[in-house]
Design a protein around this motif. Sequence first.
Motif, PDB file in Angstrom:
ATOM      1  N   ALA A   8       4.503   7.558 -80.776  1.00  0.00           N
ATOM      2  CA  ALA A   8       4.095   6.312 -81.419  1.00  0.00           C
ATOM      3  C   ALA A   8       4.600   5.015 -80.535  1.00  0.00           C
ATOM      4  CB  ALA A   8       4.994   6.403 -82.745  1.00  0.00           C
ATOM      5  N   THR A   9       5.482   5.045 -79.654  1.00  0.00           N
ATOM      6  CA  THR A   9       6.021   4.132 -79.039  1.00  0.00           C
ATOM      7  C   THR A   9       5.249   3.942 -77.909  1.00  0.00           C
ATOM      8  OG1 THR A   9       7.866   5.454 -77.935  1.00  0.00           O
ATOM      9  CG2 THR A   9       8.537   4.408 -79.838  1.00  0.00           C
ATOM     10  N   ALA A  10       4.405   4.804 -77.379  1.00  0.00           N
ATOM     11  CA  ALA A  10       3.525   4.613 -76.337  1.00  0.00           C
ATOM     12  C   ALA A  10       2.619   3.302 -76.240  1.00  0.00           C
ATOM     13  CB  ALA A  10       2.855   5.900 -75.843  1.00  0.00           C
ATOM     14  N   GLY A 160       6.766   5.715 -96.867  1.00  0.00           N
ATOM     15  CA  GLY A 160       6.561   6.374 -95.873  1.00  0.00           C
ATOM     16  C   GLY A 160       6.095   5.922 -94.522  1.00  0.00           C
ATOM     17  N   MET A 161       6.212   4.677 -94.356  1.00  0.00           N
ATOM     18  CA  MET A 161       5.901   4.042 -93.101  1.00  0.00           C
ATOM     19  C   MET A 161       7.001   3.742 -92.095  1.00  0.00           C
ATOM     20  SD  MET A 161       2.767   4.067 -93.640  1.00  0.00           S
ATOM     21  CE  MET A 161       1.931   3.244 -92.183  1.00  0.00           C
ATOM     22  N   ASP A 162       6.959   3.987 -91.006  1.00  0.00           N
ATOM     23  CA  ASP A 162       7.837   3.850 -89.835  1.00  0.00           C
ATOM     24  C   ASP A 162       7.142   2.919 -88.539  1.00  0.00           C
ATOM     25  OD1 ASP A 162       9.920   4.054 -88.248  1.00  0.00           O
ATOM     26  OD2 ASP A 162       9.887   6.133 -88.191  1.00  0.00           O
ATOM     27  N   GLU A 163       7.991   1.960 -88.319  1.00  0.00           N
ATOM     28  CA  GLU A 163       7.554   1.096 -87.090  1.00  0.00           C
ATOM     29  C   GLU A 163       8.018   1.799 -85.890  1.00  0.00           C
ATOM     30  OE1 GLU A 163       8.552  -2.841 -86.454  1.00  0.00           O
ATOM     31  OE2 GLU A 163      10.396  -2.745 -87.753  1.00  0.00           O
ATOM     32  N   SER A 164       8.782   2.560 -85.875  1.00  0.00           N
ATOM     33  CA  SER A 164       9.413   3.395 -84.623  1.00  0.00           C
ATOM     34  C   SER A 164      10.372   2.343 -83.789  1.00  0.00           C
ATOM     35  CB  SER A 164       8.804   3.947 -83.853  1.00  0.00           C
ATOM     36  OG  SER A 164       7.662   5.034 -84.519  1.00  0.00           O
ATOM     37  N   GLY A 165      11.104   1.644 -84.590  1.00  0.00           N
ATOM     38  CA  GLY A 165      12.113   0.496 -84.086  1.00  0.00           C
ATOM     39  C   GLY A 165      13.575   1.057 -83.973  1.00  0.00           C
TER      40      GLY A 165
END
Length: 257
Positions: A8-10, A160-165
């Motif tokens: 997700a962070t790529a 259920g959402m995640d910004e991967s921070g």
Amino acid sequence: MPSTTGSATAPLRVDARPELTGDRRIAVLLSHGFTGSPASMRPWGEHLAELGYGVRAPLLPGHGTTWQDLNRHTWAQWTATIREVFEELSATHDAVVVGGLSMGGAQVLRLAADVGDRVAGVMVVNPAVSTLRRDVRLLPVLKHVVPSFPAIGNDIKKAGMDESGYQRTPLKAVHSMMRAWPQLIADLPQVTAPLVYFRSATDNVVDDSSEPIILGRVSSTDVTRVPLPESYHVATLDNDAPTIFARSAEFVARVTG
């Protein structure tokens, strides 16, 4: 279309398909926010890529690793990354539109102020160039005493959402960002490209002080404000994301047509 799979962070990188865009190579550069990652840009970017636009959503230095790593990086490095990607896209595309969330919005405004009409259009989602928080006045001292504060990320209404921070906010890095705001504000009149401004009705990260500054100082004569009534700060992953995707697609088509 090239694969957009990966962590997700790529970074997100999708090549343009000019057969879908009038035989012109059109690119969109998207910038994630402070402590965030390209995960917050991925659905937006993939929607635009499906329409034939080349999309880049870089991972800014110090992000996608640890908050301690972010504390070793600065606004100038993030600006340099955005500028480098923009120059690459400009060299290989007929037009480039830029967009960003939160600090990413400030970054693309910085870019638009620096490169002028080389940017075809600017899209910002809850951009930050100011804050009403009084404790920021203590950052020059606090950053040497306390390395981080609790996280400001993942402000999303949709479950259920995640910004991967990150789970912490590194103070040296946030101070670097805030020190850049006065010069950016001073240079906002240099932003002449068409602008679409997406703003959430409830934002628990960026307060209302930035909007009048930005909209009151840019020189663009083509400005559209789009309200997002059912979203919090990370609106690109929230309930109004379809509005952002549809309106930005219309905007990109219009300003590059």
